[in-house]
Design a protein around this motif. Structure first.
Motif, mmCIF file in Angstrom:
data_model
loop_
_atom_site.group_PDB
_atom_site.id
_atom_site.type_symbol
_atom_site.label_atom_id
_atom_site.label_comp_id
_atom_site.label_asym_id
_atom_site.label_seq_id
_atom_site.Cartn_x
_atom_site.Cartn_y
_atom_site.Cartn_z
ATOM 1 N N PRO A 70 51.833 28.751 40.353
ATOM 2 C CA PRO A 70 51.669 29.327 42.242
ATOM 3 C C PRO A 70 51.266 30.640 41.596
ATOM 4 C CG PRO A 70 53.321 28.669 41.417
ATOM 5 C CD PRO A 70 53.226 28.432 40.044
ATOM 6 N N GLN A 71 51.213 31.331 40.403
ATOM 7 C CA GLN A 71 50.467 32.985 39.963
ATOM 8 C C GLN A 71 49.053 33.147 40.118
ATOM 9 O OE1 GLN A 71 52.506 35.805 38.872
ATOM 10 N NE2 GLN A 71 50.552 36.435 40.007
ATOM 11 N N ILE A 72 48.776 31.461 39.959
ATOM 12 C CA ILE A 72 47.205 30.951 40.268
ATOM 13 C C ILE A 72 46.816 31.421 42.354
ATOM 14 C CG2 ILE A 72 45.074 29.742 39.733
ATOM 15 C CD1 ILE A 72 45.909 31.649 37.282
ATOM 16 N N ILE A 73 47.551 30.820 42.286
ATOM 17 C CA ILE A 73 47.396 30.731 44.057
ATOM 18 C C ILE A 73 48.058 32.360 44.954
ATOM 19 C CG2 ILE A 73 48.264 30.083 46.170
ATOM 20 C CD1 ILE A 73 47.156 27.883 44.733
ATOM 21 N N LYS A 74 48.071 33.344 44.154
ATOM 22 C CA LYS A 74 48.529 34.474 44.686
ATOM 23 C C LYS A 74 46.938 34.950 44.031
ATOM 24 C CE LYS A 74 53.221 34.470 44.431
ATOM 25 N NZ LYS A 74 55.310 35.700 43.510
ATOM 26 N N ASN A 75 47.018 34.631 43.119
ATOM 27 C CA ASN A 75 45.893 36.115 41.690
ATOM 28 C C ASN A 75 44.414 35.294 43.680
ATOM 29 O OD1 ASN A 75 46.651 37.316 40.314
ATOM 30 N ND2 ASN A 75 46.200 35.561 39.035
ATOM 31 N N LEU A 76 44.624 34.272 43.648
ATOM 32 C CA LEU A 76 42.903 33.392 44.087
ATOM 33 C C LEU A 76 43.193 34.407 45.789
ATOM 34 C CD1 LEU A 76 42.970 29.481 43.633
ATOM 35 C CD2 LEU A 76 40.991 31.544 43.002
ATOM 36 N N LYS A 77 44.378 34.192 46.455
ATOM 37 C CA LYS A 77 44.526 34.977 47.714
ATOM 38 C C LYS A 77 43.841 36.559 47.505
ATOM 39 C CE LYS A 77 47.247 31.666 49.745
ATOM 40 N NZ LYS A 77 48.990 31.754 50.409
ATOM 41 N N ALA A 78 44.322 36.782 46.442
ATOM 42 C CA ALA A 78 43.875 38.244 46.147
ATOM 43 C C ALA A 78 42.128 38.636 45.895
ATOM 44 C CB ALA A 78 44.717 39.168 44.734
ATOM 45 N N ALA A 79 41.543 37.448 45.512
ATOM 46 C CA ALA A 79 40.539 37.898 45.717
ATOM 47 C C ALA A 79 39.727 37.347 46.235
ATOM 48 C CB ALA A 79 40.103 36.738 44.356
ATOM 49 N N GLY A 80 40.043 36.768 47.557
ATOM 50 C CA GLY A 80 39.651 36.847 49.325
ATOM 51 C C GLY A 80 39.770 34.858 49.798
ATOM 52 N N ILE A 81 40.626 34.652 48.993
ATOM 53 C CA ILE A 81 40.681 33.394 49.100
ATOM 54 C C ILE A 81 41.819 33.298 50.212
ATOM 55 C CG2 ILE A 81 41.345 30.922 48.743
ATOM 56 C CD1 ILE A 81 38.725 30.971 47.572
ATOM 57 N N SER A 82 41.326 32.561 51.834
ATOM 58 C CA SER A 82 43.095 32.909 52.729
ATOM 59 C C SER A 82 43.237 31.990 53.335
ATOM 60 C CB SER A 82 42.131 33.448 54.152
ATOM 61 O OG SER A 82 40.609 32.588 54.469
ATOM 62 N N LYS A 83 43.071 30.786 52.445
ATOM 63 C CA LYS A 83 43.678 29.254 53.027
ATOM 64 C C LYS A 83 43.585 28.375 51.871
ATOM 65 C CE LYS A 83 43.925 25.134 56.575
ATOM 66 N NZ LYS A 83 42.983 24.859 57.539
#
Length: 698
Positions: free
Chosen positions: A523-536
């Protein structure tokens, strides 16, 4: 071993080995020994100083005991480990760098002008000849500029400037070659074979034996989805073999009896029995190095553009030199333009930036097979996760075997393990491990096992057909039936587990319940990916909608798809790309291979099937999804560094040209500042992109 602890904090020890000197071989033996210990998470050994640093988990006293009992002569390392460690390469280039600096400044301090002039004249021949050869090919590129600058300086008797230009060019060549070879070596080592056991054919039976015990002339069987571990000749079977790692061919090649196969290639379909020609496998590393060095995969788009731009700028630099002389009739001012060019820094700093980023990624257990994939990672806005073994842990476990026939759970588990051990999938490994834990030793009493990708396996035992696999495969494709009177038992199967179905002669015999726990960090990795620029963020799985929905909710993905086939994953990736999105695909199984190939960047989990790792553009060898975020951050920062380097190179060199043409700076000073800035930017480009304080949030 005797050692002295020099510094220590919890979980980390830096120590010094008490001995006269440490050889390359001793350093490699110690490195291998430390890395093979479960409680040691990382180790670094410096042969020149005899120092070593280890990070560990668990009891400190046990670590100290490990070090005290270590003996060089008692450690057996793989035959190619020392050869391919890269330790000697680093020492060689460091010595070259030091020798070049000492030689240059030693000459200036201790040799008379006349001797220095002769040495400089002799050294200039190399650069002048390269410039002439480039012109002879009808090209006006960087060697022409270097030759002109050195030649004009020599003609004017400006030995100091010519010597400084050649010195800095030489330093740049060493740094570029060193970084390139180290990055290629690191990449090739990580792509080399990592096989512990193989199926040896002995007296008509398959026996699982250690990789190291196989000799030339032995027969080895390779099942679908597995890496061919040795060079050899096909003696039985037929298969389609993916040889992309050696030849770059994207289409699998058909192999039949008497055909030649090579270590490191992958059986995509079918199976082969080969007679081993080279048991060593040492040629694999050299083949990979050659493939990487010849491949354009190392070139990112920005890197290639920078190199082309560098060559295109050369004629303008020469034209600017001529125009300045025509307008001012001042050789000094014209030389100020000639001594400063954009191309040298562009061609040196950009490749070093990319190769250093690949090297840095490898230090986080991430293998990137080329610079263009870092660029694709930076541009990516969509990420597709396979569930099993990716968002969930790579080692699912069997929690129950529910019988639907007169056989005992242990007997049914033994049958399942007997069939599943032939195929590389996390669910199959769970069944095999469960049987081993219970001591259920089985004989190879089944007929040939057929594997149906993303569905299951089929074989015969005592002339009875046995199928193991998904609900879709067992009940819809094979049309198996639930035994009469057991419908209610079937409906009451625990919903929190994944189910693997086994049918014998068209009747459900057992349901193996497998716990596939979610990775704690997911779950935290998903949040970090979105913060790094992944939108979907998308999750795709062959599991039932019930299981998929529960996992998707806990992880926090934007959308999920259940009960999908391999072609469904690949089609989804193609649809996203057609919609203008840059797609990352992450998977670990044979069924993920089509989607990994289709994605802009395919990432394979190292514990999965060999074919997935072979096809993927990136492999992760650790057991933590944070490596994905780390790679995304490295890629993002690499693109920023490349753009920053471009701005700095253009801005600084433009300023030098203006100052030179206006007479404020002499050509010697301009050349020194230009080459110093090139060297400085190149050295900065070798630095790690991720500082310790900016590492991925745990």
């Amino acid at each position: 071993m005797k050692f002295v602890i020099k510094h220590e904090i919890k979980g980390r020890i830096r120590a010094h080995a008490v001995q006269y000197r440490m050889t390359f071989e001793q350093a490699d033996r110690m490195q291998y020994y430390l890395e093979s210990q479960d409680m040691i998470t990382s180790a670094k050994v410096q042969n020149r100083t005899g120092d070593f640093t280890i990070c560990y988990k668990g009891d400190r006293e046990k670590v100290i005991k490990l070090l005290q009992t270590f003996r060089y002569e008692e450690v057996d390392i793989p035959e190619n480990y020392a050869q391919n460690s890269g330790r000697e390469l680093n020492q060689e280039y460091w010595d070259k760098l030091v020798e070049t600096v000492i030689y240059h400044y030693g000459n200036k301090l201790f040799l008379p002008y006349s001797v220095r002039a002769c040495i400089t004249a002799v050294k200039s021949v190399k650069y002048l000849w390269m410039g002439v050869r480039t012109l002879a090919k009808g090209k006006i590129e960087v060697p022409v500029l270097d030759a002109t600058a050195i030649g004009v300086s020599m003609f004017r008797g400006d030995i100091a400037t010519a010597g400084s230009v050649m010195f800095l060019l030489g330093i740049g060549e060493i740094l570029e070659e060193w970084t390139h070879k180290k990055s290629v070596g690191d990449l090739a080592r990580s792509m080399s074979l990592n096989i512990s056991k193989v199926w040896l054919v002995s007296d008509g039976q398959e026996v699982l034996v250690p990789f190291s015990s196989v000799k030339s002339g032995d027969r080895v069987r390779i099942h679908m989805g597995n890496v061919i571990p040795f060079d050899g000749t096909v003696v039985e079977g037929e298969a389609m073999v993916n040889q992309a790692s050696l030849t770059g061919e994207s289409v699998a090649v058909r192999k039949i009896e008497n055909g030649e196969v090579y270590a490191g290639t992958v059986v995509e379909e079918g199976e082969l029995t080969i007679r081993v020609r080279e048991a060593n496998g040492s040629s694999k590393f050299e083949k990979i190095v050659t493939m990487i060095e010849e491949s354009e995969k190392l070139k990112s788009g920005l890197e290639s553009k920078a190199e082309h731009l560098a060559d295109k700028l050369v004629p303008y630099t020469l034209a600017g030199t001529g125009l300045t002389y025509l307008l001012t009739r001042n050789v000094t001012k014209a030389l100020a333009v000639l001594m400063v060019d954009f191309s040298c820094a562009l061609k040196l700093a950009m490749p070093i930036s990319v190769l250093s980023a690949i090297r840095e990624a490898s230090s986080y257990n991430v293998t990137v097979k080329g610079g263009k994939y870092l660029e694709a990672m930076a541009e990516a806005d969509t990420i597709v996760f396979d569930k099993t073994g990716t968002l969930t842990k790579a080692q699912p476990t069997v929690v129950d075997v529910v019988p639907f026939c007169d056989k005992t759970p242990d007997e049914l588990l033994r049958i399942g393990a007997c069939l599943e051990e032939h195929f590389p999938h996390s669910m199959a490994k769970a069944v095999v491990n469960a049987a081993q834990d219970k001591g259920l030793i089985h004989e190879e009493f089944h007929s040939k096992v057929e594997y149906i990708v993303a569905h299951g396996i089929s074989s015969k035992i005592n002339d009875q057909k046995v199928v193991v696999g998904s609900y879709h495969f067992v009940f819809e494709d094979e049309e198996s039936q639930i035994p009469e009177g057991m419908e209610e038992k079937f409906q009451e199967l625990p919903s929190e587990y994944s189910h693997l179905y086994m049918a014998i002669e068209g009747k459900l015999a057992a349901v193996i319940c497998i716990e596939d726990p979610l990775r704690e960090e997911a779950p935290q990795i998903i949040k970090n990916l979105k913060a790094a620029g992944i939108s979907k963020v998308v999750m795709m799985t062959g599991d039932s909608d019930r299981t998929a929905k529960a996992i998707a909710k806990r992880v926090g993905v934007d959308v999920y798809y259940s009960e999908v086939l391999p072609e469904d994953k690949a089609n989804f990736v193609e649809q996203e790309k057609a919609a203008g999105r840059k797609v990352i695909m992450i998977g670990d199984g044979i069924n993920d291979s089509p989607a990994l190939s289709a994605a802009d960047i395919g990432i394979a989990i190292s514990d999965g099937a060999e074919i997935a790792r072979e096809i993927a553009d990136v492999t992760m060898s650790g057991d933590d999804l944070s490596e994905i975020v780390t790679l995304k951050l490295i890629s993002n920062k690499l693109m920023k560094r490349i753009h920053k380097n471009y701005r700095n190179i253009v801005g600084f060199n433009t300023a030098l040209i203006i100052l030179g043409v206006t007479g404020i700076l002499q050509p010697t000073v301009s050349a020194l500042l230009h080459n110093t800035s090139t060297l400085y930017i190149s050295l900065k480009s070798m630095e790690n992109l991720l500082e310790e304080e900016n590492e991925v949030e745990e």
